[in-house]
Design a protein around this motif. Structure first.
Motif, PDB file in Angstrom:
ATOM      1  N   VAL A 183       3.772  -1.090   3.723  1.00 12.90           N
ATOM      2  CA  VAL A 183       3.077   0.212   3.646  1.00 12.90           C
ATOM      3  C   VAL A 183       4.114   1.314   3.505  1.00 12.90           C
ATOM      4  N   GLY A 184       3.969   2.100   2.469  1.00 15.29           N
ATOM      5  CA  GLY A 184       4.842   3.259   2.263  1.00 15.29           C
ATOM      6  C   GLY A 184       4.068   4.545   2.459  1.00 15.29           C
ATOM      7  N   THR A 185       4.731   5.560   3.018  1.00 14.07           N
ATOM      8  CA  THR A 185       4.110   6.883   3.168  1.00 14.07           C
ATOM      9  C   THR A 185       5.029   7.919   2.543  1.00 14.07           C
ATOM     10  N   THR A 186       4.441   8.867   1.847  1.00 12.27           N
ATOM     11  CA  THR A 186       5.253   9.904   1.197  1.00 12.27           C
ATOM     12  C   THR A 186       4.471  11.208   1.094  1.00 12.27           C
ATOM     13  N   GLN A 187       5.217  12.314   1.237  1.00 12.50           N
ATOM     14  CA  GLN A 187       4.617  13.631   0.999  1.00 12.50           C
ATOM     15  C   GLN A 187       5.258  14.333  -0.203  1.00 12.50           C
ATOM     16  N   LEU A 230       0.856  -1.199   0.000  1.00  4.62           N
ATOM     17  CA  LEU A 230       0.000   0.000   0.000  1.00  4.62           C
ATOM     18  C   LEU A 230       0.885   1.238   0.000  1.00  4.62           C
ATOM     19  N   LEU A 231       0.465   2.266  -0.696  1.00  3.47           N
ATOM     20  CA  LEU A 231       1.176   3.545  -0.660  1.00  3.47           C
ATOM     21  C   LEU A 231       0.200   4.642  -0.278  1.00  3.47           C
ATOM     22  N   LEU A 232       0.534   5.372   0.790  1.00  2.00           N
ATOM     23  CA  LEU A 232      -0.295   6.499   1.241  1.00  2.00           C
ATOM     24  C   LEU A 232       0.405   7.789   0.832  1.00  2.00           C
ATOM     25  N   VAL A 233      -0.253   8.545  -0.044  1.00  2.00           N
ATOM     26  CA  VAL A 233       0.322   9.770  -0.608  1.00  2.00           C
ATOM     27  C   VAL A 233      -0.504  10.958  -0.149  1.00  2.00           C
ATOM     28  N   GLY A 234       0.162  11.990   0.311  1.00  2.00           N
ATOM     29  CA  GLY A 234      -0.566  13.187   0.727  1.00  2.00           C
ATOM     30  C   GLY A 234       0.354  14.202   1.390  1.00  2.00           C
ATOM     31  N   PRO A 235      -0.110  15.442   1.537  1.00  2.85           N
ATOM     32  CA  PRO A 235       0.728  16.473   2.168  1.00  2.85           C
ATOM     33  C   PRO A 235       0.977  16.178   3.643  1.00  2.85           C
ATOM     34  N   SER A 236       1.887  16.924   4.223  1.00  6.72           N
ATOM     35  CA  SER A 236       2.246  16.728   5.636  1.00  6.72           C
ATOM     36  C   SER A 236       1.066  17.084   6.543  1.00  6.72           C
ATOM     37  N   GLY A 237       0.806  16.209   7.535  1.00 11.62           N
ATOM     38  CA  GLY A 237      -0.223  16.496   8.533  1.00 11.62           C
ATOM     39  C   GLY A 237      -1.589  15.925   8.254  1.00 11.62           C
ATOM     40  N   VAL A 238      -1.747  15.104   7.181  1.00 11.03           N
ATOM     41  CA  VAL A 238      -3.073  14.560   6.858  1.00 11.03           C
ATOM     42  C   VAL A 238      -3.346  13.222   7.559  1.00 11.03           C
ATOM     43  N   GLY A 239      -2.365  12.691   8.297  1.00  8.28           N
ATOM     44  CA  GLY A 239      -2.599  11.485   9.113  1.00  8.28           C
ATOM     45  C   GLY A 239      -2.130  10.188   8.499  1.00  8.28           C
TER      46      GLY A 239
END
Length: 823
Positions: free
Chosen positions: A678-682, A571-580
């Motif tokens: 799970v990857g997270t990126t801003q 899974l990759l969660l993409v979004g700006p900083s602070g969106v959880g």
């Protein structure tokens, strides 16, 4: 609620499920071409299955009969899997992860809240002791190694003596100044009172005039209070403000929680009794009926020998242990039915031989005509859409049939305590006992058949059969040798030692206790209307939450669902900083009791150097993850692993160490391995898109909150931090003004305003809107340009490209084909 009520809910849910299964079996046969109609059928099935799941999950959690719970659990896992299959179908049809069901919900007369997908409570209940034990071990290792995260350690800086003296002087002078100001205020008030008393003593007012003045003041005050109360009642009636005791827990809720706790204790007790009964009843049956079963089986097989000899002229070949022995021949059949099958097989073989001869003569003439016809048929079939076959429908149908056969009309007036049913256990254990005795009987009857063949027919084993057996043995040995080739780098080490090492190295970390329900948001009510005008709406926070449940929590929580459902490995969660994004990762671990491994480039920098070191690290991580599954492997700032160009500042850390290894790891993950990467990126723009999309199977765009979500966020976060909502605080205004700010910004602003001192002063100085606006003005919001850049990046991903083609006018089939070519 009582047991009878939960039984009633179960019966109603099973009826709804059987009706839905009948409808679905009809729809699977009918081919369709209209895409809108196809989506509506899929969406209605999806919504109805979600409703059934919600009811079944509630029933499974509360019902105390152990045998009913086994059946409900089987159906529950089947429904979960079917929901995931339908979701996958909708994604392939609409080419987007987010779907909107506003019009369908209106037709079914359901609210959006009823579409919320719950997390089954048994995920944590069934392994609560294991999770607690693991947490204790983790805390102990962290404490021993000096990485204790439970205590917050504050760093104290030493300052020179002169500065310390100055600070003390400033504080003391301020204290003296405050005391002097209070003293001067008291003197001033005393003087003021003395002056006022002198003035009043000179003026003597008429008592009637004084009474009128008092009446005016009292009546005005009284009327103001009445109008305020009437206004409050009106606002409560309209649903604009909550009732006065809305947030307080009522006595009925507390009583219900106590009953639930007692029910769980009864559940555990009944399950223990049921397990004991399984053993005792089986032993009793073995003593009472074991010999009779053995004699019946022997008589049945001997009769089969004689009948086969009479019909075919030779004794039959006895089935091997691998094939299943005599159970294949006599599975729910009498000896007469077995004889009829033998005769029917002989007739079929003769007919097939005759047909083959006729086909060989006619084949060359019709071959050319058939080829043309098949091509045209294939083209027509491609245009028509059919629902793909389901893995879980058979399990659900089987569960539904057992419910109808056993529980639908069962009289349970004798079983008030809802304990196990001994008759059902006897039926199950008779079958088990029969299969165990059959193995022993097969060995005896094989020998008896050999003796018969030698005595009557003077037959021995054919040389061909002996060769086949030898070949099977050789194949088995070859497979064993191949399996041995995969080396275990840590064969000499225990899982406990590897676990300890990974904790000490900081690769296995303690997940924060965050529930998915803490990820607050609101539904998108204009999704379908915007799509009708060909505008792609940004997903809401609750849409993201649902995807996390479907792709992350459900498969990790249930082994049965993970093995058969459409497999999501990454899974990759993409979004700006602070969106959880980080909060969602920790929520997955909390809801499933999963281990959390941190393989972020910043965390693995300098650890396990070299190629061999990296191999050892990955081997240890995934070995422990498999053994102690479910597990989540988290890669924070994952764009660094796939950098287009590595910045000169980060070259020393080697951020691209995992780039080549991640695709290989994903290939090695099997359906039995409940491991999620799970990857997270801003900053996804900094990464190579092709390699990025190859590794991450599902990409979820996490947006900034919309107005509805911000309104809910402000209210709940203020109340959670001890704030009291009054008419002086306009939450709607706050939600409107803070457009572009994320959840992180809102939390920071609330914590900055609601200090301990400010919370205590609320009684005489209520909170105002300006306080929060002043706190948030110093923060930088997420501008529309940044949001558009995320949208544009997502449009370049495989699914985003397909969706863009479908919107611009190209059909979904063209979009799918273009996606396949690029892949």
């Amino acid at each position: 609620m009582s047991n009878a009520m939960y039984d009633k809910i179960w019966h109603q849910t099973q009826e709804a499920l059987s009706a839905l299964l009948d409808k679905e079996s009809q729809k699977m046969i009918e081919p369709q071409r209209n895409q809108v109609f196809i989506f509506q059928t899929l969406a209605t099935f999806y919504i109805k299955y979600v409703q059934i799941f919600r009811n079944l999950e509630n029933v499974y959690d509360q019902i105390i009969h152990p045998q009913k719970r086994i059946l409900i659990r089987k159906v529950l896992d089947g429904v979960m899997g079917r929901v995931l299959e339908l979701k996958n179908e909708m994604v392939e049809l609409e080419l987007t992860e987010f779907h909107y069901f506003d019009d369908i919900l209106q037709d079914l007369k359901l609210t959006p809240q009823q579409l919320d997908i719950p997390i089954p409570k048994y995920f944590l209940k069934e392994k609560l002791e294991v999770i607690k034990g693991r947490e204790k071990i983790l805390a102990q290792i962290l404490a021993d190694s000096g990485i204790d995260t439970s205590e917050v350690k504050y760093s104290v800086k030493s300052i020179p003596l002169d500065e310390a003296v100055k600070l003390i002087q400033i504080a003391e002078r301020a204290r003296q100044g405050r005391l002097r100001a209070l003293f001067m205020k008291q003197i001033f008030l005393q003087e003021y009172k003395a002056k006022q008393s002198k003035i009043l003593s000179k003026k003597v007012m008429d008592p009637w005039a004084a009474a009128l003045r008092i009446q005016k003041a009292w009546r005005g005050f009284h009327q103001c209070k009445n109008t305020e109360k009437l206004r409050e009642k009106e606002m409560i009636f309209l649903g604009m403000t909550p009732p006065p005791l809305f947030n307080e827990v009522s006595a009925t809720v507390i009583q219900a929680e106590k009953v639930d706790h007692l029910r769980n204790e009864v559940q555990l007790k009944h399950e223990e009794d049921y397990r004991e009964a399984l053993v005792t009843i089986k032993n009793d049956l073995k003593l009472m009926e074991g010999l009779d079963i053995k004699e019946n089986l022997q008589d049945q097989i001997r009769h089969w020998f004689i009948e086969c000899r009479n019909l075919t002229g030779t004794f039959p070949d006895y089935p091997d242990i691998e094939e299943g022995g005599s159970a294949i021949i006599f599975s729910n059949k009498t000896t007469q039915q077995v004889i009829e099958d033998i005769i029917a097989k002989q007739e079929e073989e003769e007919k097939n031989e005759k047909k083959k001869k006729k086909k060989k003569e006619k084949q060359p003439k019709k071959a050319k005509k058939q080829k043309k016809g098949t091509k045209e048929k294939n083209k027509e079939e491609d245009k028509e859409w059919k629902m793909s076959p389901s893995v879980f429908l058979s399990a659900m149908k089987e569960g539904n049939n057992t419910y109808k056969d056993i529980w639908m009309n069962k009289d349970e007036s004798w079983n008030f305590s809802q304990d196990y049913d001994p008759e059902l256990i006897k039926e199950e254990k008779r079958k088990e006992l029969e299969s165990e005795i059959r193995v022993q009987v097969d060995e005896l009857m094989r020998q008896e058949l050999k003796n018969l063949k030698l005595a009557v027919d003077r037959e021995r084993e054919h040389p061909e059969k002996a060769r086949k057996k030898k070949e099977k043995g050789k194949k088995g040995k070859k497979k064993e040798k191949k399996a041995k080739k995969d080396k275990d780098l840590t064969a000499d080490r225990t899982i406990e030692s590897l676990y300890k090492e990974l904790v000490e190295e900081g690769l296995l970390i303690q997940a924060l206790k965050v529930n998915l329900s803490d990820y607050i948001g609101e539904y998108s009510y204009l999704g379908t209307t915007l799509r009708q005008v060909s505008i792609e709406p940004m997903p809401s926070l609750l849409d993201v939450r649902q995807l996390i449940t479907l792709y992350g929590i459900w498969p990790l929580g249930s082994a049965a669902v993970h093995e058969k459902a459409p497999l999501v490995k990454s899974l990759l969660l993409v979004g700006p900083s602070g969106v959880g994004k980080k909060m969602l990762v920790h929520a997955i671990c909390t809801e499933t009791g999963a281990n959390l491994f941190n393989l972020s480039s910043s965390n693995i920098a300098g650890k396990y150097p070299g190629k061999n070191g990296l191999q050892m690290m990955l081997h240890a991580v995934f070995k422990v993850a498999r053994q102690l599954q479910p597990s989540v492997v988290w890669i924070e700032d994952t764009e660094k692993t796939f950098y287009k160009r590595v910045p000169s500042e980060e070259k020393m850390n080697e951020p691209k160490r995992l780039k080549k290894h991640l695709p290989k790891i994903l290939k090695l993950l099997k359906p039995e391995d409940r491991i999620l990467i799970v990857g997270t990126t801003q900053r996804p723009f900094d990464a190579e898109l092709q390699s990025f999309c190859k590794v991450y199977q599902k990409i979820i765009l996490v947006p900034r909150p919309d107005y509805a979500s911000r309104y809910v966020l402000w209210k709940q976060i203020i109340e959670c931090n001890g704030g009291v909502l009054t008419s002086a605080l306009n939450v709607s205004c706050l939600a409107k003004v803070t457009d572009g700010f994320t959840q992180g910004h809102i939390v920071q602003a609330v914590k900055a305003v609601l200090t301990d001192q400010r919370v205590r002063r609320q009684t005489y100085k209520p909170l105002t809107t300006v306080e929060f606006i002043m706190a948030i003005t110093s923060m930088n919001p997420v501008y529309k340009e940044e949001e558009e850049s995320f949208k544009n990046w997502y449009a370049k991903t495989p699914l985003g490209e397909k969706r863009a083609l479908a919107i611009t006018g190209g059909s979904t089939e063209k979009a799918k084909n273009s996606g396949k070519k690029k892949e």
